[in-house]
Design an enzyme around this catalytic site. Structure first.
Site, short mmCIF file in Angstrom:
data_model
loop_
_atom_site.label_atom_id
_atom_site.label_comp_id
_atom_site.label_asym_id
_atom_site.label_seq_id
_atom_site.Cartn_x
_atom_site.Cartn_y
_atom_site.Cartn_z
N GLN A 155 30.19 51.82 21.39
CA GLN A 155 30.12 50.79 22.43
C GLN A 155 31.53 50.41 22.88
O GLN A 155 31.80 50.25 24.07
CB GLN A 155 29.38 49.56 21.90
CG GLN A 155 29.29 48.42 22.87
CD GLN A 155 28.45 48.75 24.10
OE1 GLN A 155 27.32 49.18 23.97
NE2 GLN A 155 29.00 48.57 25.30
N ASP B 266 26.90 39.38 23.68
CA ASP B 266 25.93 40.24 23.00
C ASP B 266 24.77 39.36 22.55
O ASP B 266 24.85 38.12 22.62
CB ASP B 266 26.59 40.94 21.80
CG ASP B 266 25.66 41.93 21.09
OD1 ASP B 266 24.61 42.31 21.67
OD2 ASP B 266 25.98 42.33 19.95
N HIS C 260 30.13 49.03 15.80
CA HIS C 260 29.52 49.78 16.91
C HIS C 260 30.65 50.42 17.73
O HIS C 260 30.90 50.05 18.87
CB HIS C 260 28.67 48.84 17.77
CG HIS C 260 27.70 49.54 18.67
ND1 HIS C 260 27.53 50.92 18.69
CD2 HIS C 260 26.85 49.05 19.62
CE1 HIS C 260 26.62 51.23 19.58
NE2 HIS C 260 26.19 50.13 20.16
#
Ligand code: CP
Ligand code: NVA
Length: 297
Positions: free
Chosen positions: A136, A215, A133
């Site tokens: 991010q 997360d 990701h």
């Protein structure tokens, strides 16, 4: 045949540490609303955004960011493309490249994103795969720079599932001088090749850390093992007790969406040490800078 485009952003290794630092500085300029010459650096350009998985932050920040730079976002869902009826990723890449200046894609298959990039003649941006990701991570770096005025020498303790977000954070951190420590239980840890310090002790990880990062425990695609994950990851919850082992000035980060009471307690998520909402906002600024960088505008 069209030539593949050299400037993609797929696993985070495509942009050097120095370029990342420049990109974060540009993101800060964009945040400050510095006037953009010529009515927008993406004027006259369209950006395709193909989301095969749900998204709130990534999709909206790319869509809004493209519009704010004067470009035209074309938001697509996998189910409405011929992809869903068997058209190949390769042909989709070739055709989209004839229409748009860049392609943003979120997919459950990292291999499909790589194949898209290999067959596109415009930049392809990974908007999340199960493995990476990287967008991010850009916002994460920007948040750290905002809070501490530097990146070099910082320590971030990622606590929880060693997943796509952890992996991309580790890669971006290693490129910019941020030490990333990942605390995860056996079976959930990143592979040892990732440039991070790996441990199964969350308290050890947060000791001396400038930021603690969390997360979800059940990522998109992990739903079938949700119960087992919640049980295995329970000792890795980010709560007041864990924070008490960190420095007084340690901040808390989370890529969101969060499940208060699960991987992070509500008092921490909404508390005064949380940088989470700035971190979410920074998705917009960092991705605008990324689009400018990849499009050379
Ligand atoms: N953090 C993040 O990527 O959020 P979304 O899934 O809402 O895009
Ligand atoms: N690790 C999470 C991140 C969501 C933004 C997932 O892949 O679902």
């Amino acid at each position: 045949m069209t030539e593949p485009h050299a400037r993609h952003y797929i696993d985070g290794h495509e942009i050097s540490g120095g370029q990342l630092v420049n990109l974060i500085d540009r993101a800060e300029e964009l945040k400050a609303g510095r006037p953009v010459e010529g009515g927008g650096t993406l004027a006259g350009k369209s950006v395709a955004m193909l989301f095969e998985k749900p998204s709130t932050r990534t999709r909206i920040s790319f869509e809004v960011g493209t519009a704010e730079l004067g470009g035209h976002p074309v938001v697509l869902r996998g189910s409405e493309m011929q992809l869903s009826r068997g058209e190949s990723v390769e042909d989709t890449a070739r055709v989209l490249s004839r229409f748009v200046a860049a392609i943003v894609i979120r997919s459950g298959s990292h291999e499909n994103v790589v194949a898209l990039a290999e067959n596109a003649s415009v930049p392809v941006i990974n908007a999340l795969t199960p493995e990476f990701h990287p967008c991010q991570a850009l916002a994460d770096l920007q948040t750290l720079k905002q809070r501490f005025g530097k990146l070099e020498g910082l320590k971030v303790a990622y606590v929880g599932d060693g997943n796509n977000v952890a992996r991309s954070l580790a890669i971006a951190g290693s490129l910019t001088g941020v030490e990333v420590v990942v605390a995860a239980p056996h079976g959930y840890q990143l592979e040892t090749e990732v440039p991070a310090t790996l441990t199964d002790d969350p308290i050890e990880a947060v000791s001396g850390a400038d930021a603690i990062y969390g997360d979800v425990w059940v990522s998109m695609g992990d739903e079938e093992t949700a119960e087992q994950r919640r049980a295995d990851l329970a000792p890795f919850r980010i709560d007041g007790h864990l924070l008490s082992h960190a420095k007084q000035e340690t901040i808390v980060m989370h890529c969101l969406p969060a499940h208060p009471g699960e991987e992070i307690t509500a008092d921490v998520l909404y508390g005064e040490r949380s940088a989470v909402w700035d971190q979410a906002e920074n998705r917009l600024h960092a991705q605008k800078a990324l689009l400018e960088y990849l499009l050379g505008t």
